[in-house]
Enzyme design. Sequence first.
Site: not given
Length: 347
Positions: A18, A22, A103, A138, A199, A281
């Site tokens: 995961h 970016n 994308p 998204d 989440e 991230d």
Amino acid sequence: MMEDVDDFCFDLPKIELHAHLNGSLSDQCLKKLNCMDESTKEYKRIADVLDKTERTLTECFEVFNIAHRATNTVDAVYKATQSVIRDFYLNDHVVYLELRTTPRAEEGMSKEDYVSAVVRAIKENNLEIIVKLILSIDRRHSTEESLDTLNVILKMKTKYPDVIVGIDLSGNPHEGKFNVDLFQKARDNGLKTSIHCAEIKNDEEVENILTFGPDRLGHATFLHPSFGGSQSNWDIYCKKKIPVECCLTSNVICGTSKSFQEHHIREWIKSSLPFCICTDDKGVFCTSLKKEYEMVVEHHGLEPKDLWQISYNTVDYIFASDEIKTRLKVKLMNWYNSHEDELFNSD
Ligand SMILES: CNc1ncnc2c1ncn2[C@@H]1O[C@H](COP(=O)(O)O)[C@@H](O)[C@H]1O
Ligand SMILES: [Zn+2]
């Protein structure tokens, strides 16, 4: 002792399932790619955020914007992917990586160009790390935009079937919702599914996601009843036992988990439910997979042998072929055998 754990967590061959492209860019990479005018106020603000080691959630989302501005050409997307792969291998000893990214079209770059640049960097990788790609939808986007992205994803999957293995739903959990038809279509076309789930507390959406039954769940923070989830959803989960991608630092920094100790991973550990440890991230949250493993030792009382077992179990949750699974298991067994005396029989 802590130094030993530190070395162990680096050296252990690890699997990362995961990681958002970016969000995984190192500060150095971002600074290198960002060709903004250094004299502007905006540049100063970005530089200030990048210099902080702890960031608020708002600042974290600012970093996504910075990253998106830095990866707005085919060349930058290619270099960013290359940099993230190198970073996971060289600084984290990740041997199998499933990178995910949304994308994105920019002026002079279509969504197809974007995906092709990522795939090119993956295919040209010659380090000892296997890399596969998950493409994200998204959740903030409209149904129309999401359908367009799905069509791109399916087209790219046909073109690069050996690289593109799955589809993900991510983005701001306060916006949009899970669209089952979209993910069913992806599944019918041979893509594995990983969905960001619970989440934030949203029992209705969680039920829809669990009923669909993705191959993996991202976070699952508010799923267990002790963490605000509904008993009925927990009952469905316990029947399906879907592997959960746990991202401790991300959850603690975003404030969805109270602390490392009070992280829902403890319920998965306690009841031997399937989970893996991930970074989410690593750039935005200033973490690494090695650090995430260390946090589990420090706050959940696990031993090095347990970490090896977690890495080994994670092989079963990857989206790649059985042949790759076997290769990874052999690698982990060999590592175990060559470290057995010094690490597992110390007492
Ligand atoms: C903190 N928890 C999170 N929750 C939800 N979505 C997240 C996320 N962290 C990252 N993303 C998703 O990944 C994108 C950045 O990578 P890519 O441009 O796709 O490579 C973000 O814009 C968001 O959509
Ligand atoms: Zn995520």
